[in-house]
Scaffold this motif. Structure first.
Motif, PDB file in Angstrom:
ATOM      1  N   TYR A  24       0.850  -1.173   0.000  1.00 18.10           N
ATOM      2  CA  TYR A  24       0.000   0.000   0.000  1.00 18.10           C
ATOM      3  C   TYR A  24       0.894   1.235   0.000  1.00 18.10           C
ATOM      4  O   TYR A  24       1.865   1.296   0.743  1.00 18.10           O
ATOM      5  N   VAL A  25       0.560   2.222  -0.815  1.00 20.78           N
ATOM      6  CA  VAL A  25       1.318   3.467  -0.878  1.00 20.78           C
ATOM      7  C   VAL A  25       0.486   4.539  -0.174  1.00 20.78           C
ATOM      8  O   VAL A  25      -0.707   4.700  -0.458  1.00 20.78           O
ATOM      9  N   VAL A  26       1.123   5.264   0.734  1.00 19.74           N
ATOM     10  CA  VAL A  26       0.442   6.315   1.478  1.00 19.74           C
ATOM     11  C   VAL A  26       0.296   7.536   0.577  1.00 19.74           C
ATOM     12  O   VAL A  26       1.282   8.093   0.113  1.00 19.74           O
ATOM     13  N   LYS A  27      -0.944   7.940   0.315  1.00 19.28           N
ATOM     14  CA  LYS A  27      -1.227   9.097  -0.539  1.00 19.28           C
ATOM     15  C   LYS A  27      -1.332  10.382   0.284  1.00 19.28           C
ATOM     16  O   LYS A  27      -0.876  11.434  -0.158  1.00 19.28           O
ATOM     17  N   SER A  28      -1.965  10.313   1.454  1.00 21.97           N
ATOM     18  CA  SER A  28      -2.066  11.500   2.308  1.00 21.97           C
ATOM     19  C   SER A  28      -2.242  11.085   3.761  1.00 21.97           C
ATOM     20  O   SER A  28      -2.737   9.994   4.054  1.00 21.97           O
ATOM     21  N   VAL A  29      -1.800  11.976   4.645  1.00 22.92           N
ATOM     22  CA  VAL A  29      -1.903  11.760   6.085  1.00 22.92           C
ATOM     23  C   VAL A  29      -2.413  13.048   6.708  1.00 22.92           C
ATOM     24  O   VAL A  29      -1.905  14.127   6.418  1.00 22.92           O
ATOM     25  N   LYS A  30      -3.423  12.919   7.561  1.00 23.27           N
ATOM     26  CA  LYS A  30      -3.945  14.071   8.292  1.00 23.27           C
ATOM     27  C   LYS A  30      -3.914  13.723   9.776  1.00 23.27           C
ATOM     28  O   LYS A  30      -4.461  12.708  10.188  1.00 23.27           O
ATOM     29  N   GLY A  31      -3.261  14.538  10.570  1.00 24.51           N
ATOM     30  CA  GLY A  31      -3.171  14.283  12.003  1.00 24.51           C
ATOM     31  C   GLY A  31      -2.026  13.344  12.339  1.00 24.51           C
ATOM     32  O   GLY A  31      -1.035  13.251  11.618  1.00 24.51           O
ATOM     33  N   LYS A  32      -2.198  12.611  13.447  1.00 26.02           N
ATOM     34  CA  LYS A  32      -1.149  11.714  13.931  1.00 26.02           C
ATOM     35  C   LYS A  32      -1.466  10.279  13.510  1.00 26.02           C
ATOM     36  O   LYS A  32      -2.396   9.662  14.016  1.00 26.02           O
ATOM     37  N   VAL A  33      -0.672   9.772  12.577  1.00 23.95           N
ATOM     38  CA  VAL A  33      -0.801   8.395  12.107  1.00 23.95           C
ATOM     39  C   VAL A  33       0.562   7.748  12.264  1.00 23.95           C
ATOM     40  O   VAL A  33       1.563   8.268  11.769  1.00 23.95           O
ATOM     41  N   GLN A  34       0.596   6.612  12.961  1.00 25.60           N
ATOM     42  CA  GLN A  34       1.861   5.922  13.217  1.00 25.60           C
ATOM     43  C   GLN A  34       1.774   4.476  12.766  1.00 25.60           C
ATOM     44  O   GLN A  34       0.695   3.913  12.642  1.00 25.60           O
ATOM     45  N   TYR A  35       2.951   3.899  12.545  1.00 26.11           N
ATOM     46  CA  TYR A  35       3.046   2.481  12.215  1.00 26.11           C
ATOM     47  C   TYR A  35       4.068   1.837  13.130  1.00 26.11           C
ATOM     48  O   TYR A  35       4.931   2.499  13.687  1.00 26.11           O
ATOM     49  N   GLU A  36       3.968   0.533  13.292  1.00 27.15           N
ATOM     50  CA  GLU A  36       4.872  -0.219  14.165  1.00 27.15           C
ATOM     51  C   GLU A  36       6.055  -0.686  13.331  1.00 27.15           C
ATOM     52  O   GLU A  36       5.944  -1.622  12.546  1.00 27.15           O
ATOM     53  N   GLY A  60      -4.672   8.368  15.082  1.00 27.87           N
ATOM     54  CA  GLY A  60      -5.056   9.076  16.286  1.00 27.87           C
ATOM     55  C   GLY A  60      -6.406   9.758  16.154  1.00 27.87           C
ATOM     56  O   GLY A  60      -7.109   9.635  15.151  1.00 27.87           O
ATOM     57  N   LEU A  61      -6.750  10.541  17.187  1.00 27.58           N
ATOM     58  CA  LEU A  61      -7.991  11.298  17.215  1.00 27.58           C
ATOM     59  C   LEU A  61      -7.984  12.345  16.100  1.00 27.58           C
ATOM     60  O   LEU A  61      -6.997  13.053  15.910  1.00 27.58           O
ATOM     61  N   ASN A  62      -9.072  12.438  15.352  1.00 28.87           N
ATOM     62  CA  ASN A  62      -9.209  13.377  14.229  1.00 28.87           C
ATOM     63  C   ASN A  62      -8.125  13.185  13.169  1.00 28.87           C
ATOM     64  O   ASN A  62      -7.663  14.145  12.566  1.00 28.87           O
ATOM     65  N   SER A  63      -7.693  11.968  12.957  1.00 24.22           N
ATOM     66  CA  SER A  63      -6.641  11.656  11.986  1.00 24.22           C
ATOM     67  C   SER A  63      -7.179  10.713  10.923  1.00 24.22           C
ATOM     68  O   SER A  63      -8.022   9.863  11.200  1.00 24.22           O
ATOM     69  N   GLY A  71      -4.686   0.640  -7.719  1.00 24.58           N
ATOM     70  CA  GLY A  71      -5.408   1.713  -8.376  1.00 24.58           C
ATOM     71  C   GLY A  71      -6.595   2.252  -7.601  1.00 24.58           C
ATOM     72  O   GLY A  71      -7.267   3.161  -8.052  1.00 24.58           O
ATOM     73  N   GLU A  72      -6.886   1.691  -6.445  1.00 27.96           N
ATOM     74  CA  GLU A  72      -8.002   2.154  -5.616  1.00 27.96           C
ATOM     75  C   GLU A  72      -7.470   2.952  -4.440  1.00 27.96           C
ATOM     76  O   GLU A  72      -6.417   2.644  -3.898  1.00 27.96           O
ATOM     77  N   GLU A  73      -8.221   3.961  -4.018  1.00 21.70           N
ATOM     78  CA  GLU A  73      -7.857   4.733  -2.833  1.00 21.70           C
ATOM     79  C   GLU A  73      -8.713   4.282  -1.669  1.00 21.70           C
ATOM     80  O   GLU A  73      -9.938   4.168  -1.789  1.00 21.70           O
ATOM     81  N   ILE A  74      -8.068   4.022  -0.555  1.00 24.00           N
ATOM     82  CA  ILE A  74      -8.738   3.538   0.647  1.00 24.00           C
ATOM     83  C   ILE A  74      -8.442   4.512   1.772  1.00 24.00           C
ATOM     84  O   ILE A  74      -7.281   4.826   2.037  1.00 24.00           O
ATOM     85  N   THR A  75      -9.480   4.982   2.446  1.00 21.74           N
ATOM     86  CA  THR A  75      -9.316   5.909   3.557  1.00 21.74           C
ATOM     87  C   THR A  75      -9.471   5.158   4.869  1.00 21.74           C
ATOM     88  O   THR A  75     -10.470   4.471   5.090  1.00 21.74           O
ATOM     89  N   ILE A  76      -8.473   5.289   5.743  1.00 18.51           N
ATOM     90  CA  ILE A  76      -8.526   4.714   7.084  1.00 18.51           C
ATOM     91  C   ILE A  76      -8.930   5.840   8.025  1.00 18.51           C
ATOM     92  O   ILE A  76      -8.260   6.873   8.089  1.00 18.51           O
ATOM     93  N   ALA A  77     -10.007   5.656   8.748  1.00 17.26           N
ATOM     94  CA  ALA A  77     -10.574   6.696   9.599  1.00 17.26           C
ATOM     95  C   ALA A  77      -9.800   6.849  10.909  1.00 17.26           C
ATOM     96  O   ALA A  77      -8.874   6.096  11.204  1.00 17.26           O
ATOM     97  N   ALA A  78     -10.227   7.820  11.695  1.00 23.16           N
ATOM     98  CA  ALA A  78      -9.596   8.114  12.982  1.00 23.16           C
ATOM     99  C   ALA A  78      -9.853   6.996  13.992  1.00 23.16           C
ATOM    100  O   ALA A  78     -10.834   6.260  13.902  1.00 23.16           O
ATOM    101  N   MET A  79      -8.941   6.896  14.939  1.00 20.33           N
ATOM    102  CA  MET A  79      -9.047   5.972  16.069  1.00 20.33           C
ATOM    103  C   MET A  79      -9.136   4.503  15.635  1.00 20.33           C
ATOM    104  O   MET A  79      -9.899   3.717  16.188  1.00 20.33           O
ATOM    105  N   LYS A  80      -8.345   4.116  14.670  1.00 23.43           N
ATOM    106  CA  LYS A  80      -8.294   2.730  14.203  1.00 23.43           C
ATOM    107  C   LYS A  80      -6.905   2.178  14.440  1.00 23.43           C
ATOM    108  O   LYS A  80      -5.911   2.878  14.300  1.00 23.43           O
ATOM    109  N   LYS A  81      -6.844   0.898  14.820  1.00 25.85           N
ATOM    110  CA  LYS A  81      -5.556   0.231  15.004  1.00 25.85           C
ATOM    111  C   LYS A  81      -5.682  -1.188  14.486  1.00 25.85           C
ATOM    112  O   LYS A  81      -6.653  -1.879  14.770  1.00 25.85           O
TER     113      LYS A  81
END
Length: 134
Positions: A24-36, A60-63, A71-81
């Protein structure tokens, strides 16, 4: 020299298997998003970064994070792990190409009711083994 060559070959093959499962290629990040990046060690996700399907991410919150996969864009919502693969499949609302589905439903699909204990069947069984004093 042979050990180094063997190590390089093993590293190359393992990298091929990691990227073969899908990246997966990261297209955009809003707020605090972390990976292990290592067990227990988190790092910030950056735009343009490539994440494997088994990478654990934490929004994170509001991220939010937008990923591109096949070729598809997938949005991961806030407060998901969770792993990128699991979060992407749940957000896509279905299955992605090549995913494996398991079912916990057993038995046949017929409408047979044999072997199901109901209140009336339990009551009739109870009458047989009880001595009634009248």
């Amino acid at each position: 020299m042979k050990k180094g060559l063997a190590f390089a070959l093993v590293a190359l093959l393992s990298a091929c298997f990691v990227f073969a499962e899908g990246s997966y290629v990261v297209k955009s990040v809003k707020g605090k998003v972390q990976y292990e990046e290592a067990p227990g060690k988190l790092a910030d996700v950056k735009v343009g970064q490539t994440l494997s399907a088994s990478t654990v991410v934490n929004t994170g919150l509001n991220s939010t994070m937008v990923l591109s996969f096949d070729g598809e864009e997938i949005t991961i919502a806030a407060m998901k792990k969770g792993t990128v693969d699991k979060l992407a499949v749940s957000k896509a609302g279905g299955l992605k190409k090549g995913s494996v589905v398991s079912s916990s439903v057993g038995g046949s699909s017929s409408n047979s009711k044999s072997g199901v204990a109901t209140a009336s069947s339990r009551a009739s069984e109870a009458k047989e083994d009880v001595d009634w004093d009248e």
